[in-house]
Design an enzyme around this catalytic site. Structure first.
Site: not given
Ligand code: F6P
Length: 322
Positions: A74, A106, A255, A252, A132, A222, A27
């Site tokens: 990725r 990355g 996320r 997940h 991070d 983790e 936008r």
């Molecule tokens: O970088 C974000 C993240 O959620 C990390 O905390 C975790 O280690 C990684 O991605 C997991 O990645 P993927 O979903 O590719 O397994």
């Protein structure tokens, strides 16, 4: 140079608020008479020419949605010179003048290398739940992930209390403990294990031995270096058999979900700032958020710089844990 057409992509692990950032980029660009192309599947889509023209209506009703409407990936191929050359040729064919990338470290590494090889302006927006990234107080998605974790741990605390159990709960953060530290403080966890601190397992065992509370929560990042939560559970069971120990990996679930108000706000501000930066002929900078203001951080600093855990937070966690 006047920028007429930009591309936007999301790359790496998705984070809630990425859609709000895409919306803000689209936008803001259209507002300033700049055409926008969305690239699907991050850098891989740049190599495969997965381009889609985006209009203002295409980003209606996405501000509240988790995930990313552009998908993410990725890309291994983008790590090769040939892959990046293919991507550059596709961008040129499409008459793209500049690119906005949304992602984590990355993603910025990829953008940094690409900009050294090819003369095309890139700017970045930090989007990762890990928080991070060097040069910004917050990354898009961190606040939402924290809220998701707090909700999940509150539920676990109910059942932990009911059965007088010790729960080891693994949260995300492959290389960093920001999520674990902040969610541990926010849930009043009895223990927090993060990759940035040594000797924590000994400390935890001593603490558990001295403080025989009925139910306990230990949040484990983790990326914690002293062993997996299963190994830790086995150790606790052997050393402290009085504890009824269970493990949970949140995974997940952290996320996904609708972005929090803060993540939507942050994404909207940084998205608008990214377009502003390009109009200003800036390149190779990340839009950071420091002390409630937008700042520009050069890519090489975001890549090389390391964001340290705030030692004061570790002290707070220990004090509140007596
Ligand atoms: O970088 C974000 C993240 O959620 C990390 O905390 C975790 O280690 C990684 O991605 C997991 O990645 P993927 O979903 O590719 O397994």
């Amino acid at each position: 140079m006047r920028i007429k057409k930009i591309a936007v992509l999301t790359s790496g692990g998705d984070a809630p608020g990425m859609n709000a950032a895409i919306r803000a980029v689209v936008r803001s660009a259209i507002f300033h008479g700049i055409a926008v192309v969305g690239i699907h599947h991050g850098y891989q889509g740049m190599i495969n020419a997965e381009f889609e023209k985006l209009e203002s209506k295409d980003v209606r009703n996405v501000i509240q949605r988790g995930g990313t409407i552009l998908r993410s990936a990725r890309s291994k191929e983008f790590q090769t010179e040939e892959g990046r050359q293919k991507a550059y040729e596709n961008l040129k064919k499409e008459n793209i003048d500049a690119v906005v990338v949304i992602g984590g470290d990355g993603t910025f590494q990829g953008a940094g290398i690409f900009s050294q090889e090819h003369n095309l302006p890139f700017v970045g927006i930090p989007g990762t739940i890990d928080n991070d990234m060097f040069g910004t107080d917050f990354t898009i998605g961190f606040d939402t992930a924290l809220n998701t974790i707090v909700q999940a741990i509150d539920r676990i605390k109910d059942t932990a209390n009911a059965h007088d159990r010790l729960f080891l709960i693994e949260v995300m953060g492959r290389d960093a403990g920001f999520i674990a530290l902040q969610s541990g403080i926010a849930t009043g966890a009895e223990g927090i294990l993060i990759p940035e601190r040594d000797g924590q397992v000994d400390g935890l065992l001593k603490y558990l031995e001295a403080n025989q509370k009925t139910s306990n929560i230990v949040v484990v990042a983790e990326g914690e270096k002293e062993g997996s939560i299963d190994e830790l559970a086995t150790l606790i069971r052997s050393k402290l058999p009085n504890y009824d120990t269970r493990t949970t990996i949140l995974g997940h679930i952290q996320r996904g979900g609708a972005p929090s108000a803060f993540d939507r706000f942050l994404a909207s501000r940084l998205g608008a700032a990214a377009v502003e930066a390009l109009r200003d002929n800036q390149r190779s900078v990340m839009m950071g958020y420091k002390n409630h203001e937008v700042v520009h951080v050069p890519f090489n600093k975001t890549i090389k710089g390391h964001r340290n855990i705030n030692q004061k937070l570790l002290i707070v966690a220990d004090i509140l844990n007596i």
